[in-house]
Design a protein around this motif. Structure first.
Motif, mmCIF file in Angstrom:
data_model
loop_
_atom_site.group_PDB
_atom_site.id
_atom_site.type_symbol
_atom_site.label_atom_id
_atom_site.label_comp_id
_atom_site.label_asym_id
_atom_site.label_seq_id
_atom_site.Cartn_x
_atom_site.Cartn_y
_atom_site.Cartn_z
ATOM 1 N N CYS A 122 76.527 33.502 -60.673
ATOM 2 C CA CYS A 122 76.146 32.099 -60.453
ATOM 3 C C CYS A 122 75.387 31.601 -61.672
ATOM 4 C CB CYS A 122 75.256 31.987 -59.209
ATOM 5 S SG CYS A 122 74.802 30.275 -58.823
ATOM 6 N N VAL A 156 73.368 29.001 -61.732
ATOM 7 C CA VAL A 156 72.152 28.257 -61.400
ATOM 8 C C VAL A 156 70.895 29.086 -61.699
ATOM 9 C CG1 VAL A 156 70.914 27.041 -59.562
ATOM 10 C CG2 VAL A 156 73.402 26.858 -59.710
ATOM 11 N N GLY A 157 70.993 30.382 -61.495
ATOM 12 C CA GLY A 157 69.918 31.286 -61.901
ATOM 13 C C GLY A 157 68.589 31.107 -61.180
ATOM 14 N N CYS A 158 68.620 30.889 -59.860
ATOM 15 C CA CYS A 158 67.360 30.804 -59.107
ATOM 16 C C CYS A 158 66.630 32.141 -59.228
ATOM 17 C CB CYS A 158 67.630 30.488 -57.644
ATOM 18 S SG CYS A 158 68.597 28.992 -57.430
ATOM 19 N N PHE A 180 64.667 33.740 -57.338
ATOM 20 C CA PHE A 180 64.499 34.584 -56.142
ATOM 21 C C PHE A 180 65.805 35.220 -55.676
ATOM 22 C CE2 PHE A 180 64.897 30.061 -55.206
ATOM 23 C CZ PHE A 180 66.128 30.054 -54.565
ATOM 24 N N CYS A 181 66.911 34.889 -56.367
ATOM 25 C CA CYS A 181 68.236 35.256 -55.840
ATOM 26 C C CYS A 181 68.866 36.392 -56.635
ATOM 27 C CB CYS A 181 69.132 34.012 -55.870
ATOM 28 S SG CYS A 181 70.825 34.341 -55.388
ATOM 29 N N GLY A 218 71.833 35.247 -58.527
ATOM 30 C CA GLY A 218 71.451 34.461 -59.702
ATOM 31 C C GLY A 218 70.998 35.314 -60.870
ATOM 32 N N GLY A 227 77.453 32.514 -55.598
ATOM 33 C CA GLY A 227 77.938 31.360 -56.347
ATOM 34 C C GLY A 227 77.474 30.026 -55.806
ATOM 35 N N GLU A 228 77.611 29.013 -56.648
ATOM 36 C CA GLU A 228 77.251 27.643 -56.273
ATOM 37 C C GLU A 228 78.556 26.896 -55.977
ATOM 38 O OE1 GLU A 228 74.775 25.482 -55.407
ATOM 39 O OE2 GLU A 228 76.554 24.211 -55.289
ATOM 40 N N SER A 242 72.692 24.275 -53.954
ATOM 41 C CA SER A 242 71.379 24.183 -54.584
ATOM 42 C C SER A 242 71.089 22.738 -54.998
ATOM 43 C CB SER A 242 71.334 25.111 -55.793
ATOM 44 O OG SER A 242 72.345 24.743 -56.717
#
Ligand code: SAH
Ligand code: SF4
Length: 355
Positions: A111, A113-115, A117-118, A121, A167-168, A201
């Motif tokens: 993904c 987005v790279g949060c 906490f994930c 990501g 994934g987003e 997200s």
């Protein structure tokens, strides 16, 4: 080279069938075999002539990804590590309830987005999945529970789809929408759009289309009440701010109707976003934008190497109570499949034993 049929839209399947000189009703029959009966072998398609079956075999295939690994949790959550033709791998999860169950599908390998906490990501984006690869994940789960042909009654093992895997989904809008249209088609797999939830997200330019082009339920990964805090854990917030997301949600609801609640997912991170002060800001936001909203409070699921701690039970309950007293449903999500790293935010492209 044979061409893969799984993941073609109804129109595409029709033009394939016409291109090999067959009548349009053959496309309908094939669609039923593929999506209503779950058939992958042309030889078993008994209402097609032998000649046609031979012709189909010459030109086409209906394949499932390879199951590289499969685990079942003590709570019966079922996780598959799947490999596609190019060797790329993703995970799919089935979460059973008493009289129903949800299949959680992935939409990308990794993904972008790279949060923070994930787990997904923390794995960079490799590629988007195709519609066929997304549809195939559901087919694998249905194969496992032998739920073919598609049940017509409401009680099914596989009754719901949640687009909450790796994934987003709104970074891969076209293929995701195409897959969900196939899976919700009434003459095939037939999962009603009311039983499909897409979680994002917050890719603002594509949110309205979830209503206008698709009509499935919407969940937003909010996770923080202010832009300052949200940007700290979700870098995408530097691009699309909370206010922009909530405006896009208003547009979604203007099309779908206010009764189609939007779920705001809220990850409870210890000493970061779990105070009553945070809950107050959230309520003020919801009131300002007049959204038909409910919350889903998610206890943080740890993964190897993560830097966060889950909030205490007391704090999560107090947070939930506060939101409920303000008029918003705010159930606390029960983590499923934690022992096999199948819970939200824990999915990756590796076997659990390889961590
Ligand atoms: N990319 C989409 C959908 C996949 S993530 C999205 O972010 O919405 C599905 C849900 O799991 C999201 O709400 C996500 O924020 C949450 N999640 C991610 N990491 C988690 C973790 N470690 N513990 C609990 N939930 C997590
Ligand atoms: Fe991507 Fe969703 Fe994970 Fe964020 S929470 S990194 S958007 S999969």
């Amino acid at each position: 080279m044979t061409k893969e049929l799984l993941g073609l839209s109804k129109e595409e399947l029709l033009s394939e069938i016409m291109s090999i000189g067959e009548k349009p009703f053959r496309a309908k029959q094939l669609w039923q075999w593929i999506y209503f009966r779950g058939e992958t072998n042309f030889d078993n398609m008994s209402n097609l002539s032998k000649d046609l079956r031979i012709k189909l075999k010459e030109h086409y295939t209906i394949t499932r990804p390879k199951i590289v690994d499969e685990q079942i949790s003590i709570d019966k959550t079922h996780k598959w590590l799947l490999e596609f033709a190019d060797g790329q791998r993703i995970e799919t999860v089935y979460i059973p309830e008493d009289d129903r169950g949800a299949v959680c599908v992935s939409t990308q390998v990794g993904c972008a987005v790279g949060c923070t906490f994930c787990h997904t990501g923390s794995q960079k984006i490799t590629r988007n999945l195709t519609a066929g690869e997304i549809v195939a994940q559901f087919m694998i789960a249905r194969d496992a529970y032998k739920e073919w042909p598609s049940p017509t009654n409401e009680t099914r093992y596989l009754s719901n789809i949640v687009v909450m895997g790796m994934g987003e989904p709104l970074h891969n809008k076209d293929e995701v929408f195409k897959a969900l249209k196939i899976l919700s088609d009434g003459s095939g797999v037939a999962i009603s759009k009311r039983r499909i939830t897409l979680s994002t997200s917050g890719i603002v330019p594509n949110i309205e289309a979830v209503a206008s082009e698709l009509g499935v339920k919407l969940a937003i990964s909010l996770h923080a009440p202010t832009n300052e805090k949200r940007s700290e854990i979700m870098p995408i917030n530097n691009r699309y701010k909370i206010e922009d997301i909530l405006e896009a949600c208003q547009k979604y609801q203007a099309i779908m109707g206010m009764s189609r609640m939007i779920t705001f997912e809220y990850l409870m991170l210890k000493d970061f976003n779990d105070s009553i002060e945070d809950a107050k800001i959230l309520v003020a936001l919801m009131k300002k934008y007049k959204l038909g909203a409910k919350f889903n409070l998610i206890p943080f699921n740890p993964w190897p190497g993560c830097k966060y701690q889950p909030s205490s039970n007391n704090k999560v309950h107090a947070f939930s109570k506060f939101l409920e007293s303000a008029g918003y449903e705010a159930p606390i999500r029960v983590a499923r499949g934690q022992d096999i790293l199948a819970a939200c935010g824990q999915l990756k492209s590796k076997k659990t034993s390889e961590f």
